[in-house]
Design a protein around this motif. Structure first.
Motif, PDB file in Angstrom:
ATOM      1  N   ALA A 343       0.859  -1.182   0.000  1.00 59.29           N
ATOM      2  CA  ALA A 343       0.000   0.000   0.000  1.00 59.29           C
ATOM      3  C   ALA A 343       0.894   1.231   0.000  1.00 59.29           C
ATOM      4  O   ALA A 343       1.707   1.396   0.919  1.00 59.29           O
ATOM      5  CB  ALA A 343      -0.927   0.017   1.212  1.00 59.29           C
ATOM      6  N   MET A 344       0.783   2.054  -1.016  1.00 57.14           N
ATOM      7  CA  MET A 344       1.611   3.257  -1.145  1.00 57.14           C
ATOM      8  C   MET A 344       3.096   2.905  -1.053  1.00 57.14           C
ATOM      9  O   MET A 344       3.902   3.606  -0.438  1.00 57.14           O
ATOM     10  CB  MET A 344       1.235   4.293  -0.079  1.00 57.14           C
ATOM     11  N   GLY A 345       3.452   1.801  -1.690  1.00 58.55           N
ATOM     12  CA  GLY A 345       4.852   1.406  -1.741  1.00 58.55           C
ATOM     13  C   GLY A 345       5.369   0.781  -0.471  1.00 58.55           C
ATOM     14  O   GLY A 345       6.583   0.590  -0.326  1.00 58.55           O
ATOM     15  N   ARG A 346       4.495   0.437   0.480  1.00 54.92           N
ATOM     16  CA  ARG A 346       4.942  -0.110   1.760  1.00 54.92           C
ATOM     17  C   ARG A 346       4.316  -1.472   1.988  1.00 54.92           C
ATOM     18  O   ARG A 346       3.232  -1.773   1.498  1.00 54.92           O
ATOM     19  CB  ARG A 346       4.572   0.834   2.892  1.00 54.92           C
ATOM     20  N   SER A 347       5.009  -2.302   2.789  1.00 50.20           N
ATOM     21  CA  SER A 347       4.485  -3.614   3.139  1.00 50.20           C
ATOM     22  C   SER A 347       3.430  -3.471   4.219  1.00 50.20           C
ATOM     23  O   SER A 347       3.649  -2.773   5.224  1.00 50.20           O
ATOM     24  CB  SER A 347       5.605  -4.530   3.643  1.00 50.20           C
ATOM     25  N   VAL A 348       2.281  -4.118   4.029  1.00 48.66           N
ATOM     26  CA  VAL A 348       1.203  -4.097   5.010  1.00 48.66           C
ATOM     27  C   VAL A 348       0.655  -5.506   5.141  1.00 48.66           C
ATOM     28  O   VAL A 348       0.870  -6.360   4.289  1.00 48.66           O
ATOM     29  CB  VAL A 348       0.071  -3.127   4.602  1.00 48.66           C
ATOM     30  N   ALA A 349      -0.048  -5.747   6.248  1.00 48.63           N
ATOM     31  CA  ALA A 349      -0.638  -7.063   6.483  1.00 48.63           C
ATOM     32  C   ALA A 349      -2.017  -6.889   7.096  1.00 48.63           C
ATOM     33  O   ALA A 349      -2.235  -5.967   7.901  1.00 48.63           O
ATOM     34  CB  ALA A 349       0.246  -7.903   7.389  1.00 48.63           C
ATOM     35  N   ARG A 350      -2.907  -7.761   6.735  1.00 45.64           N
ATOM     36  CA  ARG A 350      -4.245  -7.768   7.332  1.00 45.64           C
ATOM     37  C   ARG A 350      -4.207  -8.605   8.604  1.00 45.64           C
ATOM     38  O   ARG A 350      -3.589  -9.669   8.640  1.00 45.64           O
ATOM     39  CB  ARG A 350      -5.271  -8.350   6.356  1.00 45.64           C
ATOM     40  N   ILE A 351      -4.863  -8.126   9.639  1.00 45.13           N
ATOM     41  CA  ILE A 351      -4.904  -8.868  10.895  1.00 45.13           C
ATOM     42  C   ILE A 351      -6.322  -9.351  11.143  1.00 45.13           C
ATOM     43  O   ILE A 351      -7.297  -8.788  10.623  1.00 45.13           O
ATOM     44  CB  ILE A 351      -4.409  -8.017  12.075  1.00 45.13           C
ATOM     45  N   ASP A 352      -6.432 -10.396  11.962  1.00 49.87           N
ATOM     46  CA  ASP A 352      -7.725 -11.025  12.217  1.00 49.87           C
ATOM     47  C   ASP A 352      -8.654 -10.098  12.989  1.00 49.87           C
ATOM     48  O   ASP A 352      -8.212  -9.172  13.686  1.00 49.87           O
ATOM     49  CB  ASP A 352      -7.535 -12.321  13.007  1.00 49.87           C
ATOM     50  N   ALA A 353      -9.937 -10.413  12.909  1.00 51.06           N
ATOM     51  CA  ALA A 353     -10.929  -9.629  13.637  1.00 51.06           C
ATOM     52  C   ALA A 353     -10.705  -9.709  15.137  1.00 51.06           C
ATOM     53  O   ALA A 353     -10.972  -8.756  15.870  1.00 51.06           O
ATOM     54  CB  ALA A 353     -12.335 -10.115  13.285  1.00 51.06           C
ATOM     55  N   LYS A 354     -10.180 -10.844  15.627  1.00 50.16           N
ATOM     56  CA  LYS A 354      -9.943 -10.974  17.069  1.00 50.16           C
ATOM     57  C   LYS A 354      -8.882  -9.996  17.564  1.00 50.16           C
ATOM     58  O   LYS A 354      -8.802  -9.692  18.750  1.00 50.16           O
ATOM     59  CB  LYS A 354      -9.517 -12.406  17.407  1.00 50.16           C
ATOM     60  N   ASP A 355      -8.044  -9.498  16.627  1.00 54.25           N
ATOM     61  CA  ASP A 355      -7.039  -8.495  16.970  1.00 54.25           C
ATOM     62  C   ASP A 355      -7.477  -7.092  16.576  1.00 54.25           C
ATOM     63  O   ASP A 355      -6.666  -6.178  16.518  1.00 54.25           O
ATOM     64  CB  ASP A 355      -5.708  -8.817  16.277  1.00 54.25           C
ATOM     65  N   GLY A 356      -8.758  -6.943  16.302  1.00 54.86           N
ATOM     66  CA  GLY A 356      -9.268  -5.626  15.945  1.00 54.86           C
ATOM     67  C   GLY A 356      -9.473  -5.425  14.461  1.00 54.86           C
ATOM     68  O   GLY A 356     -10.062  -4.427  14.038  1.00 54.86           O
ATOM     69  N   GLY A 357      -8.970  -6.371  13.645  1.00 46.02           N
ATOM     70  CA  GLY A 357      -9.146  -6.268  12.217  1.00 46.02           C
ATOM     71  C   GLY A 357      -8.371  -5.108  11.617  1.00 46.02           C
ATOM     72  O   GLY A 357      -7.692  -4.348  12.290  1.00 46.02           O
ATOM     73  N   GLY A 358      -8.462  -5.001  10.297  1.00 46.06           N
ATOM     74  CA  GLY A 358      -7.830  -3.892   9.608  1.00 46.06           C
ATOM     75  C   GLY A 358      -6.505  -4.270   8.980  1.00 46.06           C
ATOM     76  O   GLY A 358      -6.047  -5.414   9.037  1.00 46.06           O
ATOM     77  N   THR A 359      -5.891  -3.298   8.340  1.00 48.76           N
ATOM     78  CA  THR A 359      -4.610  -3.460   7.670  1.00 48.76           C
ATOM     79  C   THR A 359      -3.576  -2.568   8.340  1.00 48.76           C
ATOM     80  O   THR A 359      -3.807  -1.367   8.514  1.00 48.76           O
ATOM     81  CB  THR A 359      -4.717  -3.098   6.178  1.00 48.76           C
ATOM     82  N   LEU A 360      -2.439  -3.140   8.718  1.00 51.22           N
ATOM     83  CA  LEU A 360      -1.413  -2.401   9.453  1.00 51.22           C
ATOM     84  C   LEU A 360      -0.083  -2.459   8.719  1.00 51.22           C
ATOM     85  O   LEU A 360       0.211  -3.448   8.033  1.00 51.22           O
ATOM     86  CB  LEU A 360      -1.220  -2.994  10.855  1.00 51.22           C
TER      87      LEU A 360
END
Length: 600
Positions: A343-360
């Motif tokens: 994302a925007m030239g950077r490495s990101v990962a999706r996390i599970d809903a149990k950890d709040g969800g989203g992409t970090l």
């Protein structure tokens, strides 16, 4: 800030300056320290047996050597050799027994010394409640006398803090609490109209953030009276920046400034806060006043942390160990490299809903300090399809910090940050593991650094956050040895780690006298000397002068590194023949390595 409330608040007594301080120490703490001291004395006594055994082995070995010399060319050589063989076997058994005894004694000494350290630490560090614990009751008594209804909340009073610092903060904190009671109080009808609880809420919180002790006093009262502060400042002839609320609020710390309708109290925001500010500044800290959301006022005192115990998660990255405050670690996660997105030239990962969800964002710890990896270590860190990462939360943000390995979670004594190192925003302190220091990472600094990172600067592969690409430098040969001279174990260990990570062989000395003696002895060929200036016995200037006076050492490159950045000191070092002069305040490991590369 408004008129004072109905409670008549008495001024805090002035601090009493005594020639000596008396402290109440729990009897069990003294007993424990005494027992540990006896244990250490007993364990050290075992060293005498080890020393006696070593002397005995030395004598016996010398006797056997003489026997072997006499055997040459004698007729009874066969019999004597059997005797010699028997004696050698007995000597080997005695040496093995002595080795086992030494291990036992060393283990006992280490354990006893650790217990003494823990007990001595207990005497130096006490929970904040020891000094601040009586404040809520005193505040409620004051409010009751004035007919006020208050609710006092405390947070973090179980945090162990240096006793002397707590004692120095006792009067400032009490001033701040009385201040909140005096100016935060409102009429019951006014609180009802604003939707506030009937009781005025006053809070005291103690925390450690960024290697600093932060003490906050807050209330949900009427909040700062900017107009009243500005008017009082003008009456005292002070300059007022009407367009800058923060500058107006800073005026309350000016001596003698008060917005109180009555002048017979020290609790108002004015004289009272001047007392607070002066005390905090003497401790090397700073104080800030500001509005609190949704109502009231925050008074924040921030001071350099002398020492505190905090639970730490120890991790490894790029052959180095780091400590991460465990309170900032939500959990440990394993990421699939192939599943990482961009994302925007950077490495990101999706996390599970149990950890709040989203992409970090995914940030590699080994990249944060600009440590390139090569060889087996790089292969170990990069093999396999899984990444080990910490899910960190700080300052309202979250990030995934990838590491090479986890070690343990343990409570450590956190000491001040070293004078040199990487970006100071990333380092909040130091913990000692055995005989070596380990840097404590600052979670909020990690978040800020991750936010600054540009494309390809953060993630699981390569890139140095916030730094330009490295210019190529000459790789050191395996025989290149650098002598590091510094009386601080923290500094010399950090410098040793930086240089060894760059491929140099490093030897260390504790001061200039130790260094010049080692250089004269010629134990190993030294290619360059990196020395501190301020050291006992022989300082850096003296070491440099001694090196230049020796014909065999006169051409040896010398870099001086010091916290003394005065132009006169720099000129003196260069006049004495220093090849480079670096200051610790502006230390950058890339610059150090580039400088060494140019000199070699």
């Amino acid at each position: 800030l408004g008129p004072p409330c109905r409670a008549r608040v008495q001024p805090a007594p002035s601090p009493v300056h005594e020639t000596g301080a008396l402290l109440r120490v729990p009897a069990e703490a003294i007993d424990a320290l005494t027992r540990a001291s006896h244990e250490l004395a007993s364990a050290v006594g075992g060293e005498a047996a080890v020393a006696e055994g070593l002397a005995r082995l030395t004598r016996r070995a010398a006797e056997l050597g003489l026997m072997a010399e006499r055997l040459r060319g004698t007729a009874t050589a066969g019999v004597s050799l059997r005797t010699l063989e028997t004696d050698l076997l007995a000597l080997a058994r005695e040496a093995a027994d002595l080795s086992r005894l030494r291990l036992t004694v060393a283990s006992a000494v280490e354990a006893a010394a650790a217990r003494i350290g823990e007990q001595a630490e207990r005497l130096a560090l006490v929970p904040a409640e020891t000094v601040f614990g009586g404040f809520p009751r005193a505040l409620r008594d004051l409010a009751r006398e004035g007919g006020q209804d208050i609710a006092v909340q405390t947070l973090g009073l179980d945090l162990p803090v240096d006793r002397a610092m707590l004692q120095a903060l006792k009067d400032p904190v009490l001033h701040a609490l009385r201040n909140a009671l005096s100016h935060g109080a409102e009429a019951p009808e006014a609180r009802r109209r604003a939707g506030k609880p009937a009781a005025l809420a006053i809070g005291l919180a103690v925390a450690v953030r960024g290697g600093r002790l932060v003490v906050t006093v807050h209330d949900d009262g009427r909040g700062p009276d900017l107009a009243g502060i500005a008017g009082a400042a003008r009456r005292r002839g002070l300059t007022v920046q009407d367009e800058d609320p923060e500058a107006i609020l800073a005026l309350v710390f000016e001596p003698g400034l008060s917005t109180a309708a009555e002048v017979d109290t020290l609790s108002g925001r004015g004289i009272g806060l001047s007392v607070v500010a002066d005390a905090v500044r003497r401790l090397g800290g700073h104080v800030r006043l500001g509005p609190r959301e949704p109502w009231g006022t925050d008074l924040v005192m921030s001071l350099p942390l002398q020492a505190a115990r905090r639970p730490m998660l120890l991790v490894e990255a790029a052959r180095a160990t780091y400590a991460v405050p465990s309170a900032a670690v939500e959990r440990v996660v394993h990421l699939d490299r192939a599943g990482l997105d961009r994302a925007m030239g950077r490495s990101v990962a999706r996390i599970d809903a149990k950890d709040g969800g989203g992409t970090l964002p995914v940030v590699a710890l080994r990249d944060l300090f600009g440590q390139d990896l090569s060889g087996p270590e790089a292969e170990r860190a990069d093999t396999g399809g899984r990444l080990l990462a910490l899910l960190l939360r700080a300052g309202g943000r979250r990030v995934l910090l990838s590491v090479d390995a986890l070690r343990e979670v343990r409570t450590h004594l956190v000491l001040p940050a070293p004078p040199i190192g990487a970006d100071p925003r990333l380092i909040s302190g130091t913990v000692i593991l055995g005989d070596r220091p380990v840097l404590v990472l600052e979670p909020e600094g990690l978040m800020a650094r991750a936010a600054e990172a540009g494309p390809d600067a953060a993630g699981a592969t390569g890139g140095t956050i916030g730094q330009t690409p490295r210019s190529p430098t000459r790789a050191p040969s395996p025989a290149t040895t650098i002598l590091v001279v510094d009386d601080s174990i923290t500094t010399r260990t950090l410098e040793k780690g930086i240089l060894e990570a760059a491929g140099y062989r490093v030897v260390v000395c504790v001061d200039g006298q130790d260094a010049i003696e080692r250089l004269r002895a010629g134990i190993e060929p030294i290619a360059l000397v990196l020395a501190d200036v301020e050291m006992p016995r022989l300082d850096g200037f003296g070491l440099l002068k001694a090196i230049r006076a020796e014909e065999s050492l006169a051409r040896l490159p010398v870099i001086l590194m010091t916290s003394r950045g005065d132009a006169g000191d720099v000129a003196r070092g260069l006049d004495l023949g220093a090849d480079a002069y670096l200051t610790k305040q502006s230390f950058d490991q890339r610059r150090l390595l580039d400088t060494i590369g140019q000199l070699l």
